[in-house]
Scaffold this motif. Structure first.
Motif, short mmCIF file in Angstrom:
data_model
loop_
_atom_site.label_atom_id
_atom_site.label_comp_id
_atom_site.label_asym_id
_atom_site.label_seq_id
_atom_site.Cartn_x
_atom_site.Cartn_y
_atom_site.Cartn_z
N UNK A 142 -6.74 1.66 -2.89
CA UNK A 142 -5.55 1.42 -2.10
C UNK A 142 -5.00 0.03 -2.41
N UNK A 143 -3.73 -0.05 -2.78
CA UNK A 143 -3.04 -1.33 -2.92
C UNK A 143 -1.77 -1.26 -2.09
N UNK A 144 -1.15 -2.42 -1.82
CA UNK A 144 0.04 -2.41 -0.96
C UNK A 144 1.15 -3.32 -1.46
N UNK A 179 -8.19 7.49 -8.12
CA UNK A 179 -6.78 7.74 -7.81
C UNK A 179 -6.20 6.43 -7.27
N UNK A 180 -5.09 6.01 -7.85
CA UNK A 180 -4.40 4.80 -7.38
C UNK A 180 -3.42 5.19 -6.28
N UNK A 232 -15.73 11.03 -1.01
CA UNK A 232 -14.51 10.31 -1.39
C UNK A 232 -14.53 8.94 -0.71
N UNK A 233 -14.44 7.88 -1.51
CA UNK A 233 -14.48 6.51 -0.98
C UNK A 233 -13.09 5.90 -1.02
N UNK A 234 -12.67 5.28 0.10
CA UNK A 234 -11.42 4.54 0.16
C UNK A 234 -11.76 3.06 0.00
N UNK A 235 -11.23 2.43 -1.03
CA UNK A 235 -11.59 1.04 -1.30
C UNK A 235 -10.36 0.24 -1.70
N UNK A 236 -10.52 -1.08 -1.73
CA UNK A 236 -9.42 -1.97 -2.05
C UNK A 236 -9.61 -3.31 -1.37
N UNK A 237 -8.60 -4.15 -1.47
CA UNK A 237 -8.65 -5.46 -0.83
C UNK A 237 -8.50 -5.30 0.69
#
Length: 446
Positions: free
Chosen positions: A298-300, A325-326, A215-220
């Motif tokens: 991941x977004x915030x 998954x968002x 499982x990879x956690x990615x985003x800005x």
């Protein structure tokens, strides 16, 4: 090699209340009696003094005799249960070697069990998987494989293929029945391919139970990926900072969620104006996304939520939506996000700071990776099993393309090759190199 007598410590290294030594082979009884000076009765625990070379008592032990073929290895087998001091255990091993045994190789007890017909090959592998399982679900699945759940499925397909091969060979010898057999064969081929496809799907899921889901956690940058990794793993594994670009390399953590093994990877934040070091981290992020089973984007903020297509494009995930998954983080500070979030498939709002929404995220992760609840037919599998199953299916696909031809000999050859691939799983057909590779990965004493 397998006509001699072997000895090894079967319990883990270190000090413990009890240590177990196994002796197996045609001289096992003689070796055991030489160090205990007692006659042993089958399956009756016997309290013995273990004496060293100078006839001094080394330890007091319980010794059990298992006569062939009613033993784990199918040979005469002795278990010595003494105090778990490595000095005592190693001295007993030395005494046994002086009296005619030799140190066992890794997995040699289980290999002898296989060669003596006590275990099929995939059941022997299930023993190692049971020992090495890192989640409760994997333990239960390995236990089912050891009990024969996997082998029954494989043997069921094997039986279908062998019956078809018999029919094919009959049509070669008796041409007058070739037409009727050809019609039946087409129907059987479709069923056999379907059975194999289902088995491959089950095996792939079983392999993931053993190795864990990626499982990879990615985003800005600075959206809370590291904070989320820490709260999911209940640790401070990743450094958390308000400075963007803090995570420059992938950070991996293994954990168990709801009985399933997950390998979480925290990745470098993706942005256009990255420095040279960050660019290397971003390159590794993209590789982790390619190889993983599930991506947590991941977004915030609601801007990225409402302009989701552009958000996907900016982090390079437009082609990975089937495993995404968002995760909207920092919902404790956001307002008016519900509608935008509810419109998105596989989405959840969380706060890595307060813990809000984390249970929902965990449920979504597990349901995405394992859409079906654990069943009594779930089993553990290995990559070699999947390869063998896929090769067998490929041969059937080739056979299917020839089903309308008048060349039953060529059709029969595809069936034979397919049967050989499936037989590699159970060990009915295998090479010495394959056996050496499998059992060399076992622990010594098993």
């Amino acid at each position: 090699m397998f006509n001699d007598t072997i000895v090894a410590i079967s319990t883990p290294s270190g000090r413990a209340g009890i240590g177990i030594i196994r002796i197996s082979g045609h001289c096992a009884i003689a070796v055991a009696q030489s160090v205990t000076s007692k006659n042993l009765t089958e399956r009756k625990p016997t309290l013995c003094d273990i004496r060293d070379q100078n006839n001094q008592i080394l330890d007091e032990a319980i010794v059990i005799l298992y006569l062939n073929p009613r033993s784990y290895t199918g040979e005469d087998l002795i278990e010595i249960q003494c105090h778990g001091n490595p000095i005592i255990l190693n001295e007993i091993i030395s005494l046994c070697c002086i009296r005619g045994a030799r140190p066992a190789n890794p997995g040699e007890f289980t290999e002898r069990a296989f060669r003596n017909g006590k275990l099929s090959l995939e059941k022997a592998e299930a023993i190692a998987d049971l020992i090495n399982s890192q989640s409760l679900r994997a333990v239960r699945s390995a236990r089912r494989s050891l009990s024969g759940t996997f082998s029954k499925k494989v043997n069921s397909v094997l039986s279908l293929l062998k019956n078809s091969l018999i029919q094919l060979e009959a049509s070669i010898d008796f041409s007058e029945i070739a037409d009727s057999i050809g019609t039946l064969l087409k129907e059987n081929l479709a069923r056999q391919q379907q059975e194999l496809e289902c088995l491959i799907s089950d095996a792939k899921r079983g392999a993931k139970l053993s190795t864990g889901f990626q499982v990879a956690l990615t985003g800005k940058p600075n959206v809370g990926k590291s904070s989320l990794l820490n709260i999911l793993s209940s640790s401070d594994r990743a450094i958390v900072s308000e400075q963007p670009g803090t995570t420059r390399d992938t950070i991996e953590v293994s954990l168990e969620l709801n009985g399933n093994l997950l390998n979480l990877t925290d990745t470098a934040g993706i942005r256009e104006n990255a420095d040279a070091i960050e660019k290397q981290g971003i390159s590794r992020t993209k590789k982790a996304v390619q190889l993983c089973d599930l991506v947590l984007l991941i977004i915030d903020n609601t801007e990225d939520l409402n302009d989701f297509r552009n958000t996907l494009r900016s982090v390079g995930l437009e082609n990975h939506q089937n495993k995404l998954i968002l995760v909207l983080n920092k919902v404790d500070k956001l307002k008016g996000y519900d509608k935008g979030l509810n419109d998105k498939h596989n989405s959840v709002g969380v706060s890595a700071l307060t813990g809000e929404g984390i249970p929902n995220l965990i449920d979504l992760i597990i349901s995405s990776l394992m859409p079906e609840d654990e069943g009594e037919t779930e089993f553990i599998a290995r990559n070699r099993h999947i390869i063998a199953l896929e090769c067998a299916l490929s041969e059937l696909a080739s056979a299917s393309s020839l089903a309308t031809t008048t060349n039953p000999e060529l059709l029969a050859e595809h069936y034979k090759v397919s049967i050989n691939y499936l037989s590699q799983i159970t060990g009915e057909y295998c090479t010495e190199d394959l056996l050496g590779d499998i059992f060399s990965k076992f622990c010594i004493g098993k």
